[in-house]
Design a protein around this motif. Structure first.
Motif, PDB file in Angstrom:
ATOM      1  N   ASP A 234       8.407   1.442  -9.111  1.00  0.00           N
ATOM      2  CA  ASP A 234       8.917   0.748  -8.059  1.00  0.00           C
ATOM      3  C   ASP A 234      10.102   1.566  -7.538  1.00  0.00           C
ATOM      4  OD1 ASP A 234       7.407  -1.348  -7.710  1.00  0.00           O
ATOM      5  OD2 ASP A 234       8.478  -2.788  -8.919  1.00  0.00           O
ATOM      6  N   THR A 235      11.099   1.931  -8.550  1.00  0.00           N
ATOM      7  CA  THR A 235      12.314   2.504  -8.099  1.00  0.00           C
ATOM      8  C   THR A 235      11.984   4.020  -7.317  1.00  0.00           C
ATOM      9  OG1 THR A 235      12.590   3.813 -10.193  1.00  0.00           O
ATOM     10  CG2 THR A 235      13.654   1.928  -9.849  1.00  0.00           C
ATOM     11  N   LEU A 241      13.887   9.503  -7.192  1.00  0.00           N
ATOM     12  CA  LEU A 241      13.060  10.271  -7.971  1.00  0.00           C
ATOM     13  C   LEU A 241      14.054  10.631  -9.079  1.00  0.00           C
ATOM     14  CD1 LEU A 241      11.065  12.480  -5.519  1.00  0.00           C
ATOM     15  CD2 LEU A 241      10.470  10.199  -6.545  1.00  0.00           C
ATOM     16  N   SER A 242      15.177   9.917  -9.502  1.00  0.00           N
ATOM     17  CA  SER A 242      15.888  10.696 -10.497  1.00  0.00           C
ATOM     18  C   SER A 242      15.369   9.850 -11.870  1.00  0.00           C
ATOM     19  CB  SER A 242      17.269  10.332 -10.512  1.00  0.00           C
ATOM     20  OG  SER A 242      17.770   9.068 -10.365  1.00  0.00           O
ATOM     21  N   ARG A 243      14.753   8.622 -11.816  1.00  0.00           N
ATOM     22  CA  ARG A 243      14.377   7.781 -13.006  1.00  0.00           C
ATOM     23  C   ARG A 243      13.253   8.527 -13.708  1.00  0.00           C
ATOM     24  NH1 ARG A 243      15.223   2.210 -13.033  1.00  0.00           N
ATOM     25  NH2 ARG A 243      13.981   2.190 -14.826  1.00  0.00           N
ATOM     26  N   ARG A 244      13.262   8.570 -15.084  1.00  0.00           N
ATOM     27  CA  ARG A 244      12.148   8.945 -15.685  1.00  0.00           C
ATOM     28  C   ARG A 244      11.826   8.114 -17.052  1.00  0.00           C
ATOM     29  NH1 ARG A 244      12.146  11.843 -12.509  1.00  0.00           N
ATOM     30  NH2 ARG A 244      12.563  14.033 -12.430  1.00  0.00           N
ATOM     31  N   GLU A 252      -2.466   7.107 -25.845  1.00  0.00           N
ATOM     32  CA  GLU A 252      -2.893   7.438 -24.467  1.00  0.00           C
ATOM     33  C   GLU A 252      -1.477   6.913 -23.590  1.00  0.00           C
ATOM     34  OE1 GLU A 252      -4.217   6.004 -26.847  1.00  0.00           O
ATOM     35  OE2 GLU A 252      -6.492   6.293 -26.714  1.00  0.00           O
ATOM     36  N   ILE A 253      -0.898   5.853 -24.002  1.00  0.00           N
ATOM     37  CA  ILE A 253       0.200   5.401 -22.992  1.00  0.00           C
ATOM     38  C   ILE A 253       1.282   6.646 -22.812  1.00  0.00           C
ATOM     39  CG2 ILE A 253       2.067   4.098 -22.907  1.00  0.00           C
ATOM     40  CD1 ILE A 253       0.161   1.730 -23.691  1.00  0.00           C
ATOM     41  N   GLY A 254       1.620   7.224 -24.344  1.00  0.00           N
ATOM     42  CA  GLY A 254       2.535   8.169 -24.192  1.00  0.00           C
ATOM     43  C   GLY A 254       2.249   9.331 -23.247  1.00  0.00           C
ATOM     44  N   HIS A 255       0.951   9.695 -23.526  1.00  0.00           N
ATOM     45  CA  HIS A 255       0.324  10.740 -22.826  1.00  0.00           C
ATOM     46  C   HIS A 255       0.565  10.415 -21.005  1.00  0.00           C
ATOM     47  CE1 HIS A 255      -2.373  14.190 -21.733  1.00  0.00           C
ATOM     48  NE2 HIS A 255      -3.153  13.229 -20.906  1.00  0.00           N
ATOM     49  N   LEU A 256       0.066   9.281 -20.635  1.00  0.00           N
ATOM     50  CA  LEU A 256       0.300   8.737 -19.324  1.00  0.00           C
ATOM     51  C   LEU A 256       1.733   8.934 -19.068  1.00  0.00           C
ATOM     52  CD1 LEU A 256      -1.241   7.193 -17.072  1.00  0.00           C
ATOM     53  CD2 LEU A 256      -0.268   4.872 -18.025  1.00  0.00           C
ATOM     54  N   ALA A 257       2.554   8.571 -20.061  1.00  0.00           N
ATOM     55  CA  ALA A 257       3.892   8.537 -19.528  1.00  0.00           C
ATOM     56  C   ALA A 257       4.578  10.078 -19.201  1.00  0.00           C
ATOM     57  CB  ALA A 257       4.953   7.822 -20.538  1.00  0.00           C
ATOM     58  N   ARG A 258       4.135  10.885 -20.026  1.00  0.00           N
ATOM     59  CA  ARG A 258       4.319  12.253 -19.880  1.00  0.00           C
ATOM     60  C   ARG A 258       3.644  12.968 -18.650  1.00  0.00           C
ATOM     61  NH1 ARG A 258       3.846  12.243 -25.417  1.00  0.00           N
ATOM     62  NH2 ARG A 258       1.667  12.632 -25.412  1.00  0.00           N
ATOM     63  N   THR A 259       2.523  12.620 -18.384  1.00  0.00           N
ATOM     64  CA  THR A 259       1.839  13.169 -17.418  1.00  0.00           C
ATOM     65  C   THR A 259       2.616  12.510 -15.822  1.00  0.00           C
ATOM     66  OG1 THR A 259      -0.123  12.558 -18.450  1.00  0.00           O
ATOM     67  CG2 THR A 259      -0.213  13.252 -15.989  1.00  0.00           C
ATOM     68  N   PHE A 260       2.923  11.202 -16.102  1.00  0.00           N
ATOM     69  CA  PHE A 260       3.774  10.593 -14.807  1.00  0.00           C
ATOM     70  C   PHE A 260       5.065  11.211 -14.485  1.00  0.00           C
ATOM     71  CE2 PHE A 260       6.485   7.351 -13.353  1.00  0.00           C
ATOM     72  CZ  PHE A 260       5.691   6.873 -12.007  1.00  0.00           C
ATOM     73  N   ASN A 261       5.820  11.505 -15.764  1.00  0.00           N
ATOM     74  CA  ASN A 261       7.072  12.109 -15.691  1.00  0.00           C
ATOM     75  C   ASN A 261       6.867  13.611 -15.215  1.00  0.00           C
ATOM     76  OD1 ASN A 261       8.642  10.208 -16.569  1.00  0.00           O
ATOM     77  ND2 ASN A 261       8.833  11.154 -18.723  1.00  0.00           N
ATOM     78  N   SER A 262       6.208  14.237 -15.613  1.00  0.00           N
ATOM     79  CA  SER A 262       5.781  15.605 -14.896  1.00  0.00           C
ATOM     80  C   SER A 262       5.409  15.714 -13.772  1.00  0.00           C
ATOM     81  CB  SER A 262       5.038  16.748 -15.680  1.00  0.00           C
ATOM     82  OG  SER A 262       3.592  15.871 -15.772  1.00  0.00           O
ATOM     83  N   MET A 263       4.673  14.593 -13.356  1.00  0.00           N
ATOM     84  CA  MET A 263       4.427  14.228 -11.703  1.00  0.00           C
ATOM     85  C   MET A 263       5.587  13.955 -10.906  1.00  0.00           C
ATOM     86  SD  MET A 263       1.148  11.711 -10.713  1.00  0.00           S
ATOM     87  CE  MET A 263       2.229  10.525 -10.211  1.00  0.00           C
ATOM     88  N   ILE A 264       6.251  13.143 -11.472  1.00  0.00           N
ATOM     89  CA  ILE A 264       7.727  12.799 -10.679  1.00  0.00           C
ATOM     90  C   ILE A 264       8.562  14.097 -10.479  1.00  0.00           C
ATOM     91  CG2 ILE A 264       9.729  11.510 -10.669  1.00  0.00           C
ATOM     92  CD1 ILE A 264       6.877  10.208 -10.171  1.00  0.00           C
ATOM     93  N   GLU A 265       8.526  14.844 -11.581  1.00  0.00           N
ATOM     94  CA  GLU A 265       9.149  16.137 -11.796  1.00  0.00           C
ATOM     95  C   GLU A 265       8.789  16.932 -10.773  1.00  0.00           C
ATOM     96  OE1 GLU A 265      12.122  18.174 -13.207  1.00  0.00           O
ATOM     97  OE2 GLU A 265      11.606  16.447 -14.481  1.00  0.00           O
ATOM     98  N   SER A 266       7.585  17.238 -10.633  1.00  0.00           N
ATOM     99  CA  SER A 266       7.092  18.205  -9.262  1.00  0.00           C
ATOM    100  C   SER A 266       7.273  17.596  -7.957  1.00  0.00           C
ATOM    101  CB  SER A 266       5.730  18.578  -9.674  1.00  0.00           C
ATOM    102  OG  SER A 266       4.582  17.572  -9.622  1.00  0.00           O
TER     103      SER A 266
END
Ligand SMILES: Nc1ncnc2c1ncn2[C@@H]1O[C@H](COP(=O)(O)OP(=O)(O)OP(=O)(O)O)[C@@H](O)[C@H]1O
Ligand SMILES: [Mg+2]
Lengths: 561, 122
Positions: A234-235, A241-244, A252-266
């Motif tokens: 939502d944010t 884009l600063s939130r992580r 799997e959820i941890g994996h999802l979160a990491r993927t999501f974080n790196s996606m937001i990073e890029s």
């Protein structure tokens, strides 16, 4: 709105929690119901068993009492029985239904079925039934026939009949002689059941609570990261884009979160890149616009100067003939007057005429100088000799010309010459005129005690550009205001008192440097001083072909003297 | 007496040179029109021509070109009031004396004397 939405579209947590909790509750209810049922069953059957034992013992012990219809014996028996709290009542009747003995409050209606019951299946059996007494209280009713063994062998052995072996059964027969009915209270049983129910309910509730708690915990573990994911999404949707996601699980959820974080990073990175690009673009545009404006201003300035130059050329052309006449006639007249004075001796009148005409000649010469300077400023085609010039030597010579003026005005003149300055192609006299102009201007702008610096230096060759030498004249004097800075190269612009300056110094210098394919630049701060920079190109080869074209024949120089 | 022809559209310059050179004992003739000047120079027996570069009908260069054929021995002194490419073109046709107005009379005198002297000694 939100609440309504939530009710219609339950979130993940509710989706998990509700059915699991419902299942838990239903199964708990079923289990505890079953348990309660089993419990009361087992309590009752226990009571029944003990009641049966009791009534059988009673039947055996009551045999002789009934046989002899001895109320006393039977009363004794029932008295013992009455000691048990559980026994509500006990009745012993004979075959005719006459009550031989009783204890407790007995509801005689219960006795009615007994006979029929017992006749159907006589002997050793016990009947039980849950009945209600007159007060409507439920109790366990037990009945059994009282039997005696009738032996055909002899009546003497009657008392011993029980000791007789079974082998003699054919001669023996059990005969019903009366009935016993006892009522057992269900109170203790019910109490126990109630206690058990409480325990079961408490236990179930406990298990249920624990179950729901554990389920909630598990559901939380599953849904919490998802909720966090949703919140962060939502944010991000709102542009932050600063939130992580702070999820450090290895599933799997941890994996999802990491993927999501790196996606937001890029995503953030590319957005920053775009922003950076936009910002620099703006800067570039501003810079470009400024350069363009500068170039335009410069163009306007040089157009203006060249227009003034054309005008000056026209004026010079028109002035030169009358000026030639004035100067020539003045000189002719002077010559004539001198001749006549030498012939006739000095006449006072002629001497004064001579002085007047000499004044005319002087002023005409001054006009001639102005017009010549004007022509130097305008793009004249008057070619001058170009030669190889050692700029440092030219500067040193110029300094020697002006040194005296600096000294009497108490302004110090510092000279910094670059030792390895390359030679340039130019006209020594004209270049020295430029340097003199700049130095005298700097002197006029300075206060006594101040310092004027003259410096020569090299700006190195880059690619096509063959390099240049730079000559700087720096003073710390009164400076030039921005509006005047635009005009200082125009002919006749001067801030000096009438008669002090003609305002041609810089315009002539401008023309000369332009004819040398050079540039003359100025930067000034009102009250802070002024710096003039003369840039002169250095030909790549010292004997450039260009030099030949620009050099004019030697005999042209004599008329300048 | 050496004969000098003055071709100049400026009356004041013409008059000045007439007076000055006459005073120096030269036989001086003058005209303000370039075409008239050309015909005078071609037909007359002048030793020297003082010619202005900028005139309405023809330039000093035209005068030089047209007169030289007929009178190759005629000496020229050119004057101009505005230095431009014309002087360079004149230089290409030979070495000529050149004066920028306003010039010093003394300078003109030296040039003329210098030019006419060798003829005189011959
Ligand atoms: N170093 C300087 N510091 C301050 N003002 C200067 C400087 N150089 C030039 N100026 C200003 O520019 C004007 C024009 O200078 P320019 O040399 O063309 O003419 P001038 O010095 O006034 O007269 P002249 O013809 O005698 O040189 C000056 O009157 C002065 O106001
Ligand atoms: Mg000056």
């Amino acid at each position: 709105m939100n609440l309504l939405g939530r009710a219609i579209n339950p979130n993940l947590r509710t989706k998990f929690l509700l059915p699991i909790s419902a299942m838990l509750i239903v199964s708990m209810l079923l289990a505890s119901g079953y348990m309660l049922d089993r419990q009361s069953d087992s309590f009752r059957s226990e009571l029944e068993t003990s009641g049966e034992t009791m009534i059988k013992m009673l039947a055996i012990n009551a045999e002789s009492g009934v046989l002899f219809e001895s109320e006393y014996m039977l009363d004794e028996l029932l008295l013992v029985l009455a000691r048990f709290e559980v026994v509500r009542y006990a009745v012993i009747v004979n075959l005719d239904g006459k009550v031989l003995s009783s204890t407790g409050k007995c509801n005689l209606e219960c006795l009615q079925h007994i006979k029929s019951d017992h006749t159907v299946e006589p002997g050793g059996l016990c009947y039980k039934r849950y009945a209600e007494d007159s007060a409507g209280v439920e109790h366990l009713l037990l009945s059994t026939p009282v039997t005696t063994r009738r032996e055909t062998v002899s009546r003497e052995h009657l008392g011993m009949s029980d000791q007789v072996g079974t082998g003699l059964a054919i001669e023996q027969q059990d005969e019903v002689i009366g009935h016993i009915v006892i009522g057992l209270s269900l109170e203790t049983v019910n109490e126990a059941i109630a206690e058990g129910r409480v325990a079961v309910i408490l236990l179930s509730a406990l298990v249920l609570i624990a179950g729901i708690f554990i389920v909630t915990l598990i559901v939380n573990i599953i849904t919490k990261p998802v909720t966090a994911l949703v919140a962060v999404t939502d944010t991000i949707r709102q542009g932050d884009l600063s939130r992580r996601l702070d999820i450090r699980q290895n599933d799997e959820i941890g994996h999802l979160a990491r993927t999501f974080n790196s996606m937001i990073e890029s995503l953030q990175q590319s957005r920053e890149e775009i922003e950076e690009y936009n910002r620099t673009l703006e800067e570039k545009i501003v810079e470009r616009t400024r350069q363009l404006e500068d170039a335009q201003a410069q163009l306007i300035q040089s157009e203006k100067l060249s227009a003034i130059g054309q005008l000056a050329a026209g004026v010079a052309h028109e002035l030169n003939n009358p000026l030639g006449g004035i100067l020539g006639y003045a000189q002719f007249t002077i010559e004539k007057l001198r001749k006549s004075t030498s012939k006739q001796g000095t006449s006072k009148e002629i001497a004064s005429f001579l002085k007047y005409v000499s004044d005319i000649e002087t002023q005409a010469r001054r006009c001639k100088a102005i017009v010549q300077n004007l022509l130097k400023f305008s793009r004249s085609s008057r070619s001058v000799d170009f030669e190889t010039v050692d700029l440092n030597a030219a500067l040193e010579e110029t300094v020697s010309f002006v040194e005296h003026q600096f000294r009497i005005n108490q302004v110090e003149l510092e000279v910094w010459l670059s030792p390895d300055l390359p030679n340039i192609q130019g006209n020594l006299g004209q270049l020295q005129q430029v340097f003199t102009n700049l130095l005298i201007n700097a002197l006029h702008a300075s206060e006594p005690g101040q310092t004027v610096t003259m410096q020569s230096r090299i700006s190195p060759a880059v690619g096509e550009f063959g390099g240049a030498v730079e000559l700087l004249v720096i003073d710390k004097g009164h400076g030039v205001s921005p509006e005047n800075l635009k005009k200082i190269f125009e002919p006749f612009f001067t801030t000096k008192e009438v008669g002090t300056g003609t305002g041609l110094g810089l315009s002539v210098s401008y023309g000369i440097i332009r004819d040398h394919d050079g540039e003359i630049l100025v930067s000034s701060e009102l009250g802070g001083g002024t710096t003039f920079t003369v840039v002169l190109p250095v030909q790549k080869s010292a004997a450039s072909t260009d030099t030949g074209n620009r050099t004019k024949q030697s005999n042209h120089r004599q008329e300048e003297s | 007496m050496k004969k000098i022809l003055i071709i100049d559209d400026s009356a004041v310059m013409r008059n000045l040179l007439l007076d000055y050179l006459a005073d120096l004992k030269f036989d001086v003739d003058a005209c303000g029109d370039a075409e008239e000047g050309i015909s005078k120079a071609v037909t007359g027996d002048y030793d020297l021509c003082i010619c202005d570069m900028h005139m309405p009908k023809a330039s000093g260069l035209d005068v030089l070109r047209q007169v030289r054929e007929a009178r190759p021995e005629l000496q020229f002194v050119f004057t101009d009031s505005l230095p431009d490419q014309l002087s360079e073109k004149v230089q290409k046709l030979g070495t000529f004396q050149y004066l920028h107005k306003p010039f010093e009379l003394e300078q003109l005198r030296k040039i003329i004397v210098g030019l006419l002297k060798p003829v005189r000694t011959q």
